[in-house]
Design a protein around this motif. Structure first.
Motif, PDB file in Angstrom:
ATOM      1  N   GLY A 204       6.058  32.770 -68.266  1.00 50.36           N
ATOM      2  CA  GLY A 204       5.092  32.780 -69.535  1.00 50.36           C
ATOM      3  C   GLY A 204       4.243  33.065 -69.635  1.00 50.36           C
ATOM      4  O   GLY A 204       3.982  33.270 -70.945  1.00 50.36           O
ATOM      5  N   THR A 205       3.500  31.955 -69.109  1.00 52.45           N
ATOM      6  CA  THR A 205       2.100  31.986 -69.058  1.00 52.45           C
ATOM      7  C   THR A 205       0.768  32.546 -68.538  1.00 52.45           C
ATOM      8  O   THR A 205      -0.407  32.156 -68.042  1.00 52.45           O
ATOM      9  CB  THR A 205       2.376  30.535 -69.693  1.00 52.45           C
ATOM     10  N   GLN A 206       1.374  33.279 -67.678  1.00 50.36           N
ATOM     11  CA  GLN A 206       0.894  33.975 -66.724  1.00 50.36           C
ATOM     12  C   GLN A 206       0.079  35.073 -66.428  1.00 50.36           C
ATOM     13  O   GLN A 206      -1.081  34.717 -65.754  1.00 50.36           O
ATOM     14  CB  GLN A 206       1.880  34.493 -65.278  1.00 50.36           C
ATOM     15  N   LEU A 207      -0.583  35.103 -67.495  1.00 51.88           N
ATOM     16  CA  LEU A 207      -1.709  35.719 -68.717  1.00 51.88           C
ATOM     17  C   LEU A 207      -3.009  34.648 -69.221  1.00 51.88           C
ATOM     18  O   LEU A 207      -3.282  35.828 -69.319  1.00 51.88           O
ATOM     19  CB  LEU A 207      -0.736  36.832 -70.169  1.00 51.88           C
ATOM     20  N   CYS A 208      -1.929  33.723 -69.011  1.00 51.03           N
ATOM     21  CA  CYS A 208      -3.169  32.679 -69.945  1.00 51.03           C
ATOM     22  C   CYS A 208      -2.642  31.417 -69.308  1.00 51.03           C
ATOM     23  O   CYS A 208      -2.239  30.410 -69.981  1.00 51.03           O
ATOM     24  CB  CYS A 208      -3.073  32.823 -70.970  1.00 51.03           C
ATOM     25  N   PRO A 209      -2.743  31.614 -67.761  1.00 54.21           N
ATOM     26  CA  PRO A 209      -2.598  29.968 -67.404  1.00 54.21           C
ATOM     27  C   PRO A 209      -2.577  28.568 -67.703  1.00 54.21           C
ATOM     28  O   PRO A 209      -2.459  27.824 -67.852  1.00 54.21           O
ATOM     29  CB  PRO A 209      -3.352  30.552 -65.769  1.00 54.21           C
ATOM     30  N   LEU A 211      -2.083  27.806 -70.704  1.00 53.89           N
ATOM     31  CA  LEU A 211      -1.651  27.377 -71.780  1.00 53.89           C
ATOM     32  C   LEU A 211      -0.827  27.389 -71.469  1.00 53.89           C
ATOM     33  O   LEU A 211       0.285  26.413 -72.129  1.00 53.89           O
ATOM     34  CB  LEU A 211      -1.449  28.619 -72.881  1.00 53.89           C
ATOM     35  N   GLY A 212      -0.443  27.378 -69.836  1.00 55.45           N
ATOM     36  CA  GLY A 212       0.139  26.887 -68.793  1.00 55.45           C
ATOM     37  C   GLY A 212       1.008  25.248 -69.047  1.00 55.45           C
ATOM     38  O   GLY A 212       2.795  25.015 -68.552  1.00 55.45           O
ATOM     39  N   GLY A 213       0.017  24.401 -69.758  1.00 55.66           N
ATOM     40  CA  GLY A 213       0.989  22.720 -69.902  1.00 55.66           C
ATOM     41  C   GLY A 213       1.124  22.054 -68.375  1.00 55.66           C
ATOM     42  O   GLY A 213       0.283  22.312 -66.823  1.00 55.66           O
ATOM     43  N   GLU A 214       2.263  21.871 -68.235  1.00 50.15           N
ATOM     44  CA  GLU A 214       2.491  21.340 -66.294  1.00 50.15           C
ATOM     45  C   GLU A 214       2.737  22.018 -65.381  1.00 50.15           C
ATOM     46  O   GLU A 214       3.032  22.486 -64.099  1.00 50.15           O
ATOM     47  CB  GLU A 214       3.664  20.319 -66.419  1.00 50.15           C
ATOM     48  N   TYR A 215       2.828  23.418 -65.956  1.00 49.87           N
ATOM     49  CA  TYR A 215       2.932  24.539 -65.127  1.00 49.87           C
ATOM     50  C   TYR A 215       2.273  24.950 -65.027  1.00 49.87           C
ATOM     51  O   TYR A 215       1.808  26.900 -64.610  1.00 49.87           O
ATOM     52  CB  TYR A 215       4.037  25.413 -65.810  1.00 49.87           C
ATOM     53  N   GLY A 216       0.788  25.242 -65.174  1.00 43.22           N
ATOM     54  CA  GLY A 216      -0.275  25.499 -65.684  1.00 43.22           C
ATOM     55  C   GLY A 216      -1.017  26.402 -63.823  1.00 43.22           C
ATOM     56  O   GLY A 216      -1.690  27.703 -63.149  1.00 43.22           O
ATOM     57  N   ASN A 217      -0.549  25.432 -62.900  1.00 49.11           N
ATOM     58  CA  ASN A 217      -1.450  25.841 -62.079  1.00 49.11           C
ATOM     59  C   ASN A 217      -0.632  26.704 -61.007  1.00 49.11           C
ATOM     60  O   ASN A 217      -0.549  27.785 -61.038  1.00 49.11           O
ATOM     61  CB  ASN A 217      -1.101  24.344 -60.766  1.00 49.11           C
TER      62      ASN A 217
END
Length: 283
Positions: A204-209, A211-217
């Motif tokens: 869900g955040t691959q286009l804007c990492p 904003l990925g929080g704990e899954y940003g990496n």
């Protein structure tokens, strides 16, 4: 205009994962989960057994034909990795009947496989544990487009044409024309399937990492993998591909732009074999 949840709910073929996957997941989620029971579940499905043994004996794992039975394969891989691989191999069964008229399915799966391999190669460069999970998340990262072309093909095609004509990002055009973009739909599907939170979080955040929080990496790894796929499709150099990636993604990746070439090379090296392993008939 449509929401991601609305589109996902319209694809009847996607409402459930295969029983064998659900049972493997139950074993993984249970404190009393048993490697022996997972091996029994896999062995009960001849096609899945053949694919798993072919995979574990492939060059990627290094056992080179020495693993002859499911019990040994499951012991070597462990419950978590078998869970992820069974999910990946179940995709063929899930989507066998989904063939949107406006989408080249052969190209779609080839690109999705390359995306997964690039995400895993990048995770390995980072030294991240559980890199196999990045392969599966990468494989699913573009699944939203499959849903879109199955449910609203005219709008999906219009969005792509608009993006190409106006030189805008595809996801921007999708939000304008469809009401949501492919990453939102992919995350909604991961939620529907009740996959581990990292799947929906990263997709869900691959286009804007950022904003990925704990899954940003993980989201950043998907962004890099997408860059590799685009470079291969456009016959673009790895240096140009690395330069096209947004600067704020590199700190999340903890990689250097020069490493993209090696990541791409590793992914492309295994591409043909993995397409055959996952999406051809098992023998």
């Amino acid at each position: 205009m449509h929401s991601a949840q609305e589109l996902v709910s319209q694809v009847e073929a996607l409402t459930a994962l295969p029983d064998v996957y659900e049972r493997v997941r139950q074993q993984l989620d249970s404190p009393a989960g048993s490697i022996g029971e997972v091996a029994r579940l896999v062995a009960a499905d001849p096609a899945l057994t053949a694919r798993l043994l072919r995979l574990v004996n492939s060059a990627m794992y290094g056992y080179r034909g020495r693993i002859a039975d499911v019990d040994r394969a499951v012991q070597l891989l462990g419950l978590q990795q078998v869970h992820d691989l069974v999910l990946a191999m179940s995709l063929h069964a899930i989507f066998a009947g989904v063939r949107p008229a406006r989408l080249d399915m052969r190209r779609f799966w080839r690109d999705s496989m390359l995306n997964g391999l690039a995400a895993r190669a990048a995770a390995r460069r980072r030294g991240l544990p559980g890199s196999e999970r990045l392969f599966v998340i990468g494989l699913l990262a573009d699944i939203g487009h499959l849903v879109m072309y199955q449910t609203v093909p005219e709008l999906a095609a219009t969005a792509r044409e608009s993006a190409e004509r106006d030189g805008k990002a595809l996801e921007v055009s999708e939000r304008e024309v469809v009401g949501c973009d492919f990453s939102e739909i992919g995350a909604a599907l991961a939620d529907l399937w009740q996959l581990p939170p990292s799947f929906a979080g990263a997709i869900g955040t691959q286009l804007c990492p950022r904003l990925g929080g704990e899954y940003g990496n993980e989201a950043a790894l998907l962004s890099l993998a997408r860059c590799v796929v685009e470079a291969e499709r456009r016959n673009q150099s790895s240096a140009d591909a690395a330069a096209s990636l947004e600067a704020d993604i590199w700190p999340l990746l903890e990689l250097e732009p020069e490493q993209l070439a090696d990541i791409r090379e590793e992914a492309e090296l295994h591409l043909a074999a993995y397409v055959n392993l996952f999406f051809s008939s098992a023998h």
